[in-house]
Design a protein around this motif. Structure first.
Motif, mmCIF file in Angstrom:
data_model
loop_
_atom_site.group_PDB
_atom_site.id
_atom_site.type_symbol
_atom_site.label_atom_id
_atom_site.label_comp_id
_atom_site.label_asym_id
_atom_site.label_seq_id
_atom_site.Cartn_x
_atom_site.Cartn_y
_atom_site.Cartn_z
ATOM 1 N N GLN A 94 0.862 -1.180 0.189
ATOM 2 C CA GLN A 94 0.076 0.000 -0.160
ATOM 3 C C GLN A 94 1.024 1.234 -0.092
ATOM 4 O O GLN A 94 0.498 2.201 -0.448
ATOM 5 N N GLU A 95 1.933 1.270 0.441
ATOM 6 C CA GLU A 95 3.029 2.199 0.556
ATOM 7 C C GLU A 95 3.325 2.672 -0.587
ATOM 8 O O GLU A 95 3.883 3.850 -0.968
ATOM 9 N N ALA A 96 3.397 1.775 -1.809
ATOM 10 C CA ALA A 96 3.801 1.978 -3.125
ATOM 11 C C ALA A 96 2.973 3.039 -3.732
ATOM 12 O O ALA A 96 3.575 3.501 -4.822
ATOM 13 N N PHE A 97 1.935 3.474 -3.261
ATOM 14 C CA PHE A 97 1.042 4.290 -3.735
ATOM 15 C C PHE A 97 1.277 5.734 -3.026
ATOM 16 O O PHE A 97 0.518 6.704 -3.537
ATOM 17 N N ALA A 98 2.348 5.709 -2.356
ATOM 18 C CA ALA A 98 2.542 7.303 -1.526
ATOM 19 C C ALA A 98 2.665 8.580 -2.635
ATOM 20 O O ALA A 98 2.348 9.447 -2.077
ATOM 21 N N VAL A 99 3.244 8.108 -3.982
ATOM 22 C CA VAL A 99 3.176 9.345 -4.729
ATOM 23 C C VAL A 99 1.919 9.557 -5.005
ATOM 24 O O VAL A 99 1.736 10.990 -5.633
ATOM 25 N N VAL A 100 0.818 8.978 -5.102
ATOM 26 C CA VAL A 100 -0.515 9.344 -5.540
ATOM 27 C C VAL A 100 -1.442 9.600 -4.313
ATOM 28 O O VAL A 100 -2.631 10.060 -4.718
ATOM 29 N N SER A 101 -1.137 8.767 -3.305
ATOM 30 C CA SER A 101 -2.342 8.918 -2.320
ATOM 31 C C SER A 101 -1.759 8.084 -0.971
ATOM 32 O O SER A 101 -0.395 7.629 -0.827
ATOM 33 N N LYS A 129 -8.260 10.003 -9.569
ATOM 34 C CA LYS A 129 -7.741 9.018 -8.694
ATOM 35 C C LYS A 129 -7.649 7.746 -9.211
ATOM 36 O O LYS A 129 -6.470 7.050 -9.115
ATOM 37 N N LEU A 130 -8.493 7.243 -9.884
ATOM 38 C CA LEU A 130 -8.550 6.185 -10.697
ATOM 39 C C LEU A 130 -7.466 5.953 -11.470
ATOM 40 O O LEU A 130 -6.575 4.974 -11.614
ATOM 41 N N ASP A 131 -7.172 7.126 -12.339
ATOM 42 C CA ASP A 131 -6.109 7.061 -13.408
ATOM 43 C C ASP A 131 -4.768 7.151 -12.526
ATOM 44 O O ASP A 131 -4.009 6.394 -13.132
ATOM 45 N N GLU A 132 -4.615 7.734 -11.242
ATOM 46 C CA GLU A 132 -3.368 7.680 -10.718
ATOM 47 C C GLU A 132 -3.000 6.416 -10.260
ATOM 48 O O GLU A 132 -1.718 6.117 -10.128
ATOM 49 N N LEU A 133 -4.004 5.787 -9.543
ATOM 50 C CA LEU A 133 -3.841 4.480 -9.070
ATOM 51 C C LEU A 133 -3.431 3.564 -10.167
ATOM 52 O O LEU A 133 -2.434 2.675 -9.864
ATOM 53 N N ILE A 155 -1.628 -0.629 -15.088
ATOM 54 C CA ILE A 155 -2.573 -0.919 -15.987
ATOM 55 C C ILE A 155 -3.626 0.157 -16.369
ATOM 56 O O ILE A 155 -3.556 1.163 -16.001
ATOM 57 N N HIS A 156 -4.436 -0.117 -17.683
ATOM 58 C CA HIS A 156 -5.533 0.608 -18.093
ATOM 59 C C HIS A 156 -6.537 0.816 -17.014
ATOM 60 O O HIS A 156 -6.960 -0.253 -16.401
ATOM 61 N N PRO A 157 -7.073 2.037 -16.694
ATOM 62 C CA PRO A 157 -8.223 2.063 -15.735
ATOM 63 C C PRO A 157 -9.373 1.101 -16.146
ATOM 64 O O PRO A 157 -10.098 0.782 -15.487
ATOM 65 N N ALA A 158 -9.496 0.982 -17.479
ATOM 66 C CA ALA A 158 -10.574 0.159 -17.882
ATOM 67 C C ALA A 158 -10.394 -1.345 -17.262
ATOM 68 O O ALA A 158 -11.513 -2.196 -17.096
ATOM 69 N N THR A 159 -9.334 -1.756 -17.486
ATOM 70 C CA THR A 159 -8.815 -2.973 -16.639
ATOM 71 C C THR A 159 -9.369 -3.234 -15.154
ATOM 72 O O THR A 159 -9.969 -4.124 -14.943
ATOM 73 N N LEU A 160 -8.965 -2.185 -14.514
ATOM 74 C CA LEU A 160 -9.670 -2.171 -13.123
ATOM 75 C C LEU A 160 -10.886 -2.200 -13.124
ATOM 76 O O LEU A 160 -11.470 -2.664 -12.038
#
Length: 100
Positions: free
Chosen positions: A22-29, A48-52, A58-63
């Protein structure tokens, strides 16, 4: 299961498959926000979806597709079947539009 919960499960699945903490997302959240997302307590904005997804690579549509794979309308369908539905709907909607 609510959409927020399904999104959280999809996010966690991808994060773990990518071997990310979860810490890997520190640059965006914050880690707290990622935890809240994964527990289905909140949902992201499109930005935020795009940043995650940039962190997940991955492409946001994948998630989003993964989120709905456990929904009743798509439960039991393969990824290929869901993509075929999405592709067909996109083609129909884009015919003659400013996006197409």
């Amino acid at each position: 299961m609510e959409t927020k919960e399904r999104f959280g499960k999809a996010l966690r699945l991808v994060r773990l498959r990518r071997n990310l903490s979860q810490e890997a997302f520190a640059v965006v959240s914050s880690r707290t926000f990622i935890s809240m997302l994964e527990r289905g307590k909140t949902s992201p904005t499109l930005e935020k979806l795009d940043e995650l997804c940039s962190v997940l690579e991955i492409h946001p549509a994948t998630l989003v597709a993964l989120t709905y794979m456990s929904d009743e309308r798509d439960k039991g369908k393969s990824g290929r079947e869901v993509l075929q539905v999405i592709s067909r709907e996109l083609q129909q909607l884009l015919e003659g539009s400013e996006f197409g």
